[in-house]
Design a protein around this motif. Sequence first.
Motif, PDB file in Angstrom:
ATOM      1  N   ARG A   8      46.152  52.744  40.202  1.00 15.93           N
ATOM      2  CA  ARG A   8      45.612  52.307  38.910  1.00 15.93           C
ATOM      3  C   ARG A   8      46.373  51.085  38.391  1.00 15.93           C
ATOM      4  NH1 ARG A   8      42.177  54.362  35.352  1.00 15.93           N
ATOM      5  NH2 ARG A   8      42.329  53.652  33.180  1.00 15.93           N
ATOM      6  N   VAL A  68      33.557  46.195  35.644  1.00 13.71           N
ATOM      7  CA  VAL A  68      33.611  47.335  36.553  1.00 13.71           C
ATOM      8  C   VAL A  68      34.661  48.331  36.062  1.00 13.71           C
ATOM      9  CG1 VAL A  68      34.159  48.088  38.897  1.00 13.71           C
ATOM     10  CG2 VAL A  68      32.829  46.008  38.532  1.00 13.71           C
ATOM     11  N   ASP A  69      34.296  49.596  36.027  1.00 12.49           N
ATOM     12  CA  ASP A  69      35.194  50.657  35.586  1.00 12.49           C
ATOM     13  C   ASP A  69      36.370  50.772  36.564  1.00 12.49           C
ATOM     14  OD1 ASP A  69      36.445  52.932  34.740  1.00 12.49           O
ATOM     15  OD2 ASP A  69      34.736  54.270  35.000  1.00 12.49           O
ATOM     16  N   PRO A  70      37.614  50.639  36.077  1.00 13.04           N
ATOM     17  CA  PRO A  70      38.768  50.761  36.977  1.00 13.04           C
ATOM     18  C   PRO A  70      38.776  52.074  37.754  1.00 13.04           C
ATOM     19  CG  PRO A  70      39.468  49.922  34.844  1.00 13.04           C
ATOM     20  CD  PRO A  70      38.024  50.313  34.704  1.00 13.04           C
ATOM     21  N   ASP A  71      38.297  53.148  37.130  1.00 13.55           N
ATOM     22  CA  ASP A  71      38.275  54.431  37.829  1.00 13.55           C
ATOM     23  C   ASP A  71      37.306  54.414  39.001  1.00 13.55           C
ATOM     24  OD1 ASP A  71      40.233  55.760  36.329  1.00 13.55           O
ATOM     25  OD2 ASP A  71      38.796  56.174  34.729  1.00 13.55           O
ATOM     26  N   ALA A  72      36.222  53.645  38.884  1.00 14.57           N
ATOM     27  CA  ALA A  72      35.286  53.521  39.997  1.00 14.57           C
ATOM     28  C   ALA A  72      35.924  52.756  41.146  1.00 14.57           C
ATOM     29  CB  ALA A  72      34.007  52.815  39.531  1.00 14.57           C
TER      30      ALA A  72
END
Length: 288
Positions: free
Chosen positions: A206, A132-136
């Motif tokens: 983040r 999973v994209d951390p930004d998502a």
Amino acid sequence: MQPLDIALPGSAGALRVLRFGGGDNVVVAAHGITASAMSFAAVARALPAGWSLLAVDLRGRGGSDHAPGPFGIDQHAADLAVVASHFGTPMVLAGQSLGAYAALRAAVRTPELFTRLVLVDGGLPLPVPVGVDPDAVLEATVGPAIARLKTTYPSEQAYLEFFQQHPALSAAWNDDLTAYVRYDAVGEPGAIRSRVNPEAVYTDGRDLVVHAASFGDDLAALTIPATLLYAPRGMFGQEPGLLPQPVVDHWTAATSLTSQLIPDCNHYTILTDPKPAETIARAITGGE
């Protein structure tokens, strides 16, 4: 409540600390990701005579809103150590939500400054799905908060009414929450906003996502007594809470951490409602 400004070494900035009480027994406390030192008012009131609570406005929040970066868990932990050192005596360390992660790291990095650690609805590694994209993840978790921080309101009263409608707060509104919102509000009439720095929130969020596993390492490295107090409901007043029971069970079994579920509260009211605040105060004092 006595506001104190503590100069940061090697920086033009200063941390604002709110001191509640004048006792010789001291706890230093760190708040959540978009909160401020005022979130600990109910806990401070619940402490017995002879205690003081030093509530820190973390960098980018409250009276520390102009304290410069860098942000992130390591920096907040270092700042907590600066505050503790400033007062010159070992003390209890507490943190809620983001503040729990900062407190955990401070307890591991500078254990000589603290006698006991109290984590409130935070401090445990939260599982991040593989791939999973951390930004998502960030957009889903702190995205709404950052949008609020960039919104302006026509008046302080309008900002207060926005908070009073929050599903996690509306049924448990009290004078401490009113004071909390008024402390956060800045700006000219017609353009009232939160004084929380969105960059600080994004950077800290983040850090929590990308370096989630590091908090497990911190828990394993603890050398001072540590207790986790957690809520059954989450950030919108819904079940389950921010810390799922299997996650709590895993880390209490794998480390020296002890834990206690505080009933009838959510991620915010665990601090601001009188009954949960009394439980947190008892954990801080070791049952005094």
